[in-house]
Design a protein around this motif. Structure first.
Motif, PDB file in Angstrom:
ATOM      1  N   LEU A   1      44.803  43.979  41.786  1.00  7.77           N
ATOM      2  CA  LEU A   1      45.294  42.874  42.597  1.00  7.77           C
ATOM      3  C   LEU A   1      44.531  42.759  43.909  1.00  7.77           C
TER       4      LEU A   1
ATOM      5  N   TYR B   1      41.355  41.017  43.114  1.00  7.31           N
ATOM      6  CA  TYR B   1      41.558  39.641  42.664  1.00  7.31           C
ATOM      7  C   TYR B   1      41.865  38.708  43.838  1.00  7.31           C
ATOM      8  N   GLU B   2      42.651  39.151  44.781  1.00 10.10           N
ATOM      9  CA  GLU B   2      43.036  38.292  45.904  1.00 10.10           C
ATOM     10  C   GLU B   2      41.872  37.995  46.851  1.00 10.10           C
ATOM     11  N   GLN B   3      40.810  38.783  46.768  1.00  9.27           N
ATOM     12  CA  GLN B   3      39.642  38.543  47.617  1.00  9.27           C
ATOM     13  C   GLN B   3      38.676  37.547  46.996  1.00  9.27           C
ATOM     14  N   LEU B   4      38.890  37.172  45.743  1.00  9.66           N
ATOM     15  CA  LEU B   4      38.000  36.224  45.081  1.00  9.66           C
ATOM     16  C   LEU B   4      38.242  34.804  45.598  1.00  9.66           C
TER      17      LEU B   4
ATOM     18  N   ASP C   1      39.050  30.863  45.250  1.00 17.37           N
ATOM     19  CA  ASP C   1      40.052  30.243  44.389  1.00 17.37           C
ATOM     20  C   ASP C   1      39.492  29.849  43.023  1.00 17.37           C
TER      21      ASP C   1
ATOM     22  N   ARG D   1      39.535  32.617  40.440  1.00 10.84           N
ATOM     23  CA  ARG D   1      40.818  33.212  40.058  1.00 10.84           C
ATOM     24  C   ARG D   1      41.312  32.548  38.764  1.00 10.84           C
ATOM     25  N   THR D   2      40.873  33.106  37.650  1.00 10.14           N
ATOM     26  CA  THR D   2      41.192  32.508  36.346  1.00 10.14           C
ATOM     27  C   THR D   2      41.949  33.483  35.429  1.00 10.14           C
TER      28      THR D   2
ATOM     29  N   LEU E   1      47.503  37.707  36.346  1.00  9.40           N
ATOM     30  CA  LEU E   1      47.638  37.913  37.790  1.00  9.40           C
ATOM     31  C   LEU E   1      48.128  36.644  38.477  1.00  9.40           C
ATOM     32  N   ASP E   2      47.676  35.500  37.990  1.00 11.44           N
ATOM     33  CA  ASP E   2      48.137  34.235  38.579  1.00 11.44           C
ATOM     34  C   ASP E   2      49.648  34.069  38.410  1.00 11.44           C
TER      35      ASP E   2
END
Length: 238
Positions: free
Chosen positions: A199, A202-205, A207, A210-211, A215-216
């Motif tokens: 996580l 992922y949150e640093q990617l 938008d 973010r696929t 996690l979404d």
């Protein structure tokens, strides 16, 4: 001079098992007679708490002291931890195991940290972590216990079961970046890998990258937010 009592004899009042003191009565019943009161049982039969499965004595509103306190504080009624029998715990230690006070799981004694007196800590690592994080994130242990139950005792993302890893309480870092936490930005209980690597990365990617649906879905509908919204509804509202 008061008549002497008969050693080894019980009070003659029906149902009283206290030793005789004077005139065939125990001290308490003799005191009742001296006051001119009608002789009555010393203690009314205990009425059990009306909360399902609770055998503690009634205090008020049909509830024991612990459940009455929960209601008075506006909390949802929850089972109350029973006092653990020291002899039972000693028997478990002889078998090389111990029981967690919070989740009641019986685990190898090596799974528990050791206290200063050499005995195992009362909480397993997972539950001890929850208690510690409840203070850090300004939420109650009761809330975290309910959150764990809502997640089926598994990581909210990868679903690894509780007990196989230390649990971390994830929160939205945009809300409380410092040491003080508001309690309303917590999102869910995660395993170490999902919290610190999956996580966090992922949150640093950006938008558009973010696929990852798993996690979404977690970020869009965090389990803690769902639980908080349910607890905040008026009773009876679906």
């Amino acid at each position: 001079m008061r008549p002497l009592h008969i050693p080894g004899q019980l009070c003659t009042f029906e149902g009283c098992n206290k030793p005789q003191d004077t005139r065939g009565w125990c001290r308490a019943h003799y005191t009742q007679s001296q006051r001119g009161d009608e002789l009555k049982p010393l203690q009314e039969p205990k009425i059990a708490c009306t909360f399902e499965g609770c055998d503690r004595p009634h205090l008020a509103q049909g509830l024991c002291r612990a459940h009455y306190t929960q209601r008075r504080k506006g909390r949802d009624l929850q089972p109350v931890r029973s006092v653990r029998d020291p002899q039972y715990l000693a028997q478990l230690r002889e078998q090389g195991t111990s029981e967690c006070r919070a989740c009641a799981r019986i685990l190898p004694v090596e799974a528990f940290k050791v206290r200063g007196d050499g005995l195992p800590q009362p909480y397993c690592p997972s539950c001890a972590s929850l208690r510690s994080q409840s203070k850090k994130f300004n939420v109650t242990v009761e809330f975290l216990t309910q959150l764990a139950q809502a997640q089926d005792e598994a990581c909210a993302i990868c679903r690894i079961p509780k007990g196989q890893t230390a649990w971390h309480l994830d929160h939205d870092h945009r809300c409380c970046p410092g040491q003080e936490k508001c309690g309303s930005c917590v999102r869910g209980l995660l395993c170490h890998a999902c919290n610190t690597r999956g996580l966090a990365w992922y949150e640093q990617l950006p938008d558009h990258l973010r696929t990852f649906k798993l996690l979404d879905d977690y970020l869009d509908k965090p389990p803690a937010k769902v639980l908080q919204s349910t607890r905040s509804r008026p009773r009876g509202e679906l």
